[in-house]
Design a protein around this motif. Structure first.
Motif, PDB file in Angstrom:
ATOM      1  N   LYS A   1     -16.133 -17.130 -38.371  1.00 27.85           N
ATOM      2  CA  LYS A   1     -17.273 -17.995 -38.655  1.00 27.85           C
ATOM      3  C   LYS A   1     -17.484 -18.047 -40.163  1.00 27.85           C
ATOM      4  O   LYS A   1     -17.572 -17.007 -40.822  1.00 27.85           O
ATOM      5  CB  LYS A   1     -18.527 -17.476 -37.955  1.00 27.85           C
ATOM      6  CG  LYS A   1     -18.425 -17.530 -36.427  1.00 27.85           C
ATOM      7  CD  LYS A   1     -19.703 -17.041 -35.775  1.00 27.85           C
ATOM      8  CE  LYS A   1     -19.600 -17.134 -34.261  1.00 27.85           C
ATOM      9  NZ  LYS A   1     -20.847 -16.664 -33.597  1.00 27.85           N
ATOM     10  N   LEU A   2     -17.577 -19.264 -40.696  1.00 28.71           N
ATOM     11  CA  LEU A   2     -17.640 -19.484 -42.137  1.00 28.71           C
ATOM     12  C   LEU A   2     -19.023 -19.952 -42.563  1.00 28.71           C
ATOM     13  O   LEU A   2     -19.561 -20.912 -42.007  1.00 28.71           O
ATOM     14  CB  LEU A   2     -16.599 -20.521 -42.560  1.00 28.71           C
ATOM     15  CG  LEU A   2     -16.568 -20.894 -44.047  1.00 28.71           C
ATOM     16  CD1 LEU A   2     -16.090 -19.718 -44.889  1.00 28.71           C
ATOM     17  CD2 LEU A   2     -15.679 -22.109 -44.285  1.00 28.71           C
ATOM     18  N   LEU A   3     -19.569 -19.275 -43.579  1.00 22.64           N
ATOM     19  CA  LEU A   3     -20.831 -19.670 -44.183  1.00 22.64           C
ATOM     20  C   LEU A   3     -20.562 -20.364 -45.514  1.00 22.64           C
ATOM     21  O   LEU A   3     -19.844 -19.829 -46.361  1.00 22.64           O
ATOM     22  CB  LEU A   3     -21.712 -18.439 -44.424  1.00 22.64           C
ATOM     23  CG  LEU A   3     -22.986 -18.661 -45.251  1.00 22.64           C
ATOM     24  CD1 LEU A   3     -23.992 -19.516 -44.477  1.00 22.64           C
ATOM     25  CD2 LEU A   3     -23.610 -17.336 -45.660  1.00 22.64           C
ATOM     26  N   LEU A   4     -21.135 -21.530 -45.712  1.00 22.05           N
ATOM     27  CA  LEU A   4     -21.032 -22.247 -46.983  1.00 22.05           C
ATOM     28  C   LEU A   4     -22.294 -21.999 -47.800  1.00 22.05           C
ATOM     29  O   LEU A   4     -23.411 -22.234 -47.319  1.00 22.05           O
ATOM     30  CB  LEU A   4     -20.866 -23.748 -46.741  1.00 22.05           C
ATOM     31  CG  LEU A   4     -19.614 -24.197 -45.978  1.00 22.05           C
ATOM     32  CD1 LEU A   4     -19.630 -25.709 -45.794  1.00 22.05           C
ATOM     33  CD2 LEU A   4     -18.358 -23.780 -46.715  1.00 22.05           C
ATOM     34  N   LEU A   5     -22.104 -21.529 -49.016  1.00 23.12           N
ATOM     35  CA  LEU A   5     -23.219 -21.311 -49.940  1.00 23.12           C
ATOM     36  C   LEU A   5     -22.861 -21.966 -51.271  1.00 23.12           C
ATOM     37  O   LEU A   5     -22.465 -21.313 -52.228  1.00 23.12           O
ATOM     38  CB  LEU A   5     -23.472 -19.814 -50.137  1.00 23.12           C
ATOM     39  CG  LEU A   5     -24.191 -19.063 -49.019  1.00 23.12           C
ATOM     40  CD1 LEU A   5     -24.199 -17.568 -49.305  1.00 23.12           C
ATOM     41  CD2 LEU A   5     -25.619 -19.576 -48.853  1.00 23.12           C
ATOM     42  N   THR A   6     -22.979 -23.270 -51.306  1.00 26.97           N
ATOM     43  CA  THR A   6     -22.663 -24.032 -52.511  1.00 26.97           C
ATOM     44  C   THR A   6     -23.745 -25.082 -52.720  1.00 26.97           C
ATOM     45  O   THR A   6     -24.587 -25.310 -51.857  1.00 26.97           O
ATOM     46  CB  THR A   6     -21.301 -24.746 -52.392  1.00 26.97           C
ATOM     47  OG1 THR A   6     -21.435 -25.890 -51.528  1.00 26.97           O
ATOM     48  CG2 THR A   6     -20.226 -23.813 -51.829  1.00 26.97           C
TER      49      THR A   6
ATOM     50  N   PRO B   1     -30.729 -20.381 -41.537  1.00 25.37           N
ATOM     51  CA  PRO B   1     -30.750 -18.987 -41.997  1.00 25.37           C
ATOM     52  C   PRO B   1     -29.938 -18.031 -41.134  1.00 25.37           C
ATOM     53  O   PRO B   1     -29.383 -17.057 -41.646  1.00 25.37           O
ATOM     54  CB  PRO B   1     -32.243 -18.645 -41.958  1.00 25.37           C
ATOM     55  CG  PRO B   1     -32.941 -19.956 -42.141  1.00 25.37           C
ATOM     56  CD  PRO B   1     -32.080 -20.961 -41.432  1.00 25.37           C
ATOM     57  N   SER B   2     -29.853 -18.274 -39.836  1.00 23.92           N
ATOM     58  CA  SER B   2     -29.125 -17.367 -38.949  1.00 23.92           C
ATOM     59  C   SER B   2     -27.635 -17.304 -39.275  1.00 23.92           C
ATOM     60  O   SER B   2     -26.951 -16.330 -38.920  1.00 23.92           O
ATOM     61  CB  SER B   2     -29.312 -17.796 -37.490  1.00 23.92           C
ATOM     62  OG  SER B   2     -28.808 -19.115 -37.290  1.00 23.92           O
ATOM     63  N   SER B   3     -27.121 -18.322 -39.952  1.00 22.92           N
ATOM     64  CA  SER B   3     -25.701 -18.347 -40.296  1.00 22.92           C
ATOM     65  C   SER B   3     -25.336 -17.208 -41.241  1.00 22.92           C
ATOM     66  O   SER B   3     -24.198 -16.737 -41.254  1.00 22.92           O
ATOM     67  CB  SER B   3     -25.338 -19.685 -40.937  1.00 22.92           C
ATOM     68  OG  SER B   3     -25.552 -20.762 -40.053  1.00 22.92           O
ATOM     69  N   ILE B   4     -26.300 -16.753 -42.046  1.00 23.69           N
ATOM     70  CA  ILE B   4     -26.035 -15.678 -43.004  1.00 23.69           C
ATOM     71  C   ILE B   4     -25.639 -14.402 -42.285  1.00 23.69           C
ATOM     72  O   ILE B   4     -24.732 -13.679 -42.719  1.00 23.69           O
ATOM     73  CB  ILE B   4     -27.275 -15.443 -43.896  1.00 23.69           C
ATOM     74  CG1 ILE B   4     -27.591 -16.704 -44.701  1.00 23.69           C
ATOM     75  CG2 ILE B   4     -27.062 -14.243 -44.827  1.00 23.69           C
ATOM     76  CD1 ILE B   4     -28.905 -16.639 -45.455  1.00 23.69           C
ATOM     77  N   THR B   5     -26.295 -14.104 -41.183  1.00 24.06           N
ATOM     78  CA  THR B   5     -25.972 -12.884 -40.441  1.00 24.06           C
ATOM     79  C   THR B   5     -24.778 -13.066 -39.515  1.00 24.06           C
ATOM     80  O   THR B   5     -24.079 -12.100 -39.206  1.00 24.06           O
ATOM     81  CB  THR B   5     -27.192 -12.429 -39.618  1.00 24.06           C
ATOM     82  OG1 THR B   5     -27.593 -13.501 -38.746  1.00 24.06           O
ATOM     83  CG2 THR B   5     -28.343 -12.061 -40.533  1.00 24.06           C
ATOM     84  N   GLU B   6     -24.514 -14.277 -39.073  1.00 26.70           N
ATOM     85  CA  GLU B   6     -23.410 -14.536 -38.146  1.00 26.70           C
ATOM     86  C   GLU B   6     -22.040 -14.547 -38.817  1.00 26.70           C
ATOM     87  O   GLU B   6     -21.055 -14.049 -38.259  1.00 26.70           O
ATOM     88  CB  GLU B   6     -23.607 -15.888 -37.446  1.00 26.70           C
ATOM     89  CG  GLU B   6     -24.717 -15.938 -36.429  1.00 26.70           C
ATOM     90  CD  GLU B   6     -24.781 -17.300 -35.788  1.00 26.70           C
ATOM     91  OE1 GLU B   6     -23.710 -17.848 -35.435  1.00 26.70           O
ATOM     92  OE2 GLU B   6     -25.900 -17.847 -35.660  1.00 26.70           O
ATOM     93  N   ALA B   7     -21.957 -15.096 -40.001  1.00 23.03           N
ATOM     94  CA  ALA B   7     -20.660 -15.375 -40.625  1.00 23.03           C
ATOM     95  C   ALA B   7     -19.939 -14.104 -41.052  1.00 23.03           C
ATOM     96  O   ALA B   7     -20.546 -13.170 -41.601  1.00 23.03           O
ATOM     97  CB  ALA B   7     -20.858 -16.283 -41.829  1.00 23.03           C
TER      98      ALA B   7
END
Length: 308
Positions: A4-9, A34-40
């Protein structure tokens, strides 16, 4: 194994589109909730956006920085229990264009002739060729190596200073950075491509800047913390033949009240020497993702202790 990939750009939609076009098997690109931060388990991120969220990434195993500079992620108080890679190999040509664009314009007196044109003056000058001139590069990494290669095309003599002092391609001579004072007095052109580390902080101090010859050209292309900007501003006003082209600063944007703005022999650019083009950054990530999923060593690994 599914990842699972989180994009922070600052341009998640653009990167999501480019990544989707590669149809990477076993990779789910998460949304911006916000939940993506903990999942990725994989982050694709700009360091300044990722740094304050690091401790929330409970599944983080690998982060691909979209920048070359990762000092926001390598501080002693930051977590280091994941693999960090950055971007290398794409900035050299851009940095080289920037440096030689300004250097050639200076050597060929472009500003002078443009000014004369306004007054319809025909006064040939006496430009200097780059052939035989010395270029001193602080740093001998991939960016500096490309600049050195371009400099050799113009017939320059290239000296590099690095932490190790190990010989590198396209350099006539490489020494350790601790011997900087020996090389500054004879430098026609000096350019810093150094990263931001404890060892590089204030390398170009007031004492070192005072060693520069009266007609040298100084470039800062790496990180702002290597340079004492206050000392440089004072020196440029006292030595009008010296010139500085500055693209990086400790504080960005540069404070409006800083005296360097008023130095006629300084050129200030807003950190644009080598922007990251999304297509190139994605290519680096895709190559690394294939290596990651086949359990092979990743390219452009960052050493947390060195800071680069």
């Amino acid at each position: 194994m599914a990842h699972k990939l989180l994009l922070l750009t600052q341009d998640n939609d653009r990167f999501r589109q480019l990544l989707a076009a590669h149809h990477l098997k076993d990779l789910t690109i998460l949304g911006d909730e916000p939940s993506s931060i903990t999942e990725a388990d994989i982050w694709f991120a700009e360091p300044h956006l990722a740094a304050p969220l690091l401790n929330l990434g409970r599944n983080l195993t690998w982060m691909q920085s979209t920048f070359a500079g990762v000092d926001r992620l390598t501080g002693s108080r930051q977590r280091r229990d994941y693999v960090l890679t950055n971007i290398k190999g794409i900035f050299g040509p851009l940095m080289s264009e920037y440096l030689f664009g300004y250097l050639l314009a200076h050597q060929r007196e472009h500003a002078k002739y443009k000014q004369q044109q306004q007054h319809k003056q025909w006064i040939p000058g006496s430009y200097r060729t780059l052939q035989g001139q010395g270029l001193l590069l602080l740093g001998t990494g991939s960016i500096a190596q490309h600049i050195a290669k371009t400099a050799k095309h113009f017939g320059m003599t290239v000296t590099g200073l690095s932490r190790s002092g190990e010989p590198k391609a396209h350099f006539d001579h490489v020494d350790t950075i601790e011997h900087l004072a020996n090389y500054l007095p004879s430098a026609h052109t000096i350019a810093s491509t150094l990263p931001s580390t404890l060892e590089t902080e204030n390398v170009l101090s007031k004492t070192m800047l005072a060693l520069l010859p009266d007609e040298c050209v100084l470039f800062n292309l790496g990180r702002g913390n290597v340079l004492d900007l206050d000392a440089l501003a004072a020196q440029l006003l006292n030595k009008p033949q010296q010139n500085a082209i500055l693209d990086v600063f400790n504080q960005e944007p540069l404070a409006a009240d800083h005296p360097i703005w008023h130095c006629p022999n300084a050129i200030i650019t807003p950190h644009i020497a080598a922007p990251s083009f999304p297509e190139q950054v994605v290519e680096v990530f895709v190559e690394n993702f294939h290596l990651w999923t086949t359990q092979q060593p990743l390219k452009h690994l960052v050493d947390f202790f060195k800071g680069y």
